[in-house]
Scaffold this motif. Structure first.
Motif, PDB file in Angstrom:
ATOM      1  N   ARG A  93      -5.396   4.652  -6.858  1.00  0.00           N
ATOM      2  CA  ARG A  93      -6.234   3.548  -6.389  1.00  0.00           C
ATOM      3  C   ARG A  93      -7.712   3.868  -6.581  1.00  0.00           C
ATOM      4  O   ARG A  93      -8.502   2.996  -6.936  1.00  0.00           O
ATOM      5  N   ASP A 103       0.852  -1.177   0.000  1.00  0.00           N
ATOM      6  CA  ASP A 103       0.000   0.000   0.000  1.00  0.00           C
ATOM      7  C   ASP A 103       0.886   1.224   0.000  1.00  0.00           C
ATOM      8  O   ASP A 103       2.031   1.167   0.410  1.00  0.00           O
ATOM      9  N   ALA A 160      -7.224  -4.655  -2.563  1.00  0.00           N
ATOM     10  CA  ALA A 160      -6.295  -3.565  -2.286  1.00  0.00           C
ATOM     11  C   ALA A 160      -5.455  -3.936  -1.081  1.00  0.00           C
ATOM     12  O   ALA A 160      -5.809  -4.823  -0.305  1.00  0.00           O
TER      13      ALA A 160
END
Length: 267
Positions: free
Chosen positions: A239, A10, A98
């Motif tokens: 994202r 991330d 994610a």
């Protein structure tokens, strides 16, 4: 969407200048000694109904983002280029995977109200988990974790536990979280992380976004207004551009806050 084993990456670390050091206070009681792991194991044995009813109280009449009962699989409204939600036909879709980010903590905080004294605009989050390959069958006894930043854009870390919690889905695949609309921090669209564990071996990790017009209204209110929010918090986040069409919530007014329903499709 992909099932994973904590191998996600991330960009939260690069977008923030530091971790939150403030302390949570207030209620947000932890269900003890019952833990998430104990509930998942118990749900796979006899006596499941009693465990589920205690773990996740879901009132009737909750409606999904597309205006149908949340127990029915729905696809959330797709955002316009400016981030404003618009109507979309109901559909059963997989959640877009994610990373968990650097602020995930593997805690056994089985609770519906995760605010723990944190101020902000109230948000009731009604979630339903379904198995897409099984005709979008509602998934009972799945562990659902959520975590996100407070109104100042800070996450709980260390001994703090605000704005984190776990629920176990009931027989309709449904559970409820009571929280606040998350604040923003530089470089990323405001979001709520979530993780679904259908059993003790597999998990799906993703995040929810918000329409920009709603964020503009929320961030004009206290305590968010203590900081000057970016004009377009979603637009510059890769994202959001990749997954916003599927993972954007469609909150509706609910008292002095909002309510949002979403059906999470997993493989």
């Amino acid at each position: 969407m992909a099932e994973n084993n904590n191998t996600d990456t991330d960009t939260d670390t690069d977008a923030r200048s530091g971790a939150d050091n403030s302390s949570g206070s207030g209620s947000g009681a932890v269900s003890s000694p019952t833990s998430r792991r104990a509930l998942l194991l118990a749900a796979g044995s006899a006596g499941t109904a009693a465990v589920l009813s205690a773990a996740c109280a879901a009132p009737a009449g909750t409606r999904g983002a597309a205006g149908v009962p949340s127990a029915s699989p729905t696809r959330p409204p797709s955002p316009t280029p400016s981030g404003t939600a618009q109507a979309a036909a109901p559909a059963c879709v997989l959640a877009v995977g994610a990373g968990a980010g650097p602020y995930y903590l593997d805690l056994d905080l089985v609770r519906s109200d995760i605010t723990q004294g944190r101020g902000g605009v109230p948000l009731r989050l009604d979630l339903t988990v379904v198995r897409v390959p099984d005709g979008c069958r509602p998934l009972a006894a799945a562990g659902v974790e959520v975590w996100h930043a407070d109104a100042d854009g800070d996450y709980s870390t260390g001994k703090d536990t605000f704005l984190r919690g776990t629920q176990i889905t009931d027989r309709t695949g449904h559970c409820v979280f009571r929280t606040i609309v998350p604040g923003w921090y530089a470089g990323l669209a405001p979001h709520i992380h979530f993780k679904v564990r259908p059993d003790t071996r597999t998990e799906t990790t993703s995040q929810f976004f918000f329409p920009e017009d709603l964020l503009t209204q929320v961030y004009a209110r206290r305590p968010y207004a203590r900081r000057t929010a970016p004009e377009h918090p979603n637009r510059h986040d890769s994202r959001y551009r990749a997954a916003g069409g599927t993972m954007t919530l469609a909150p509706t007014p609910d008292g002095n806050g909002y309510r949002a329903a979403y059906t999470i499709g997993i493989a």
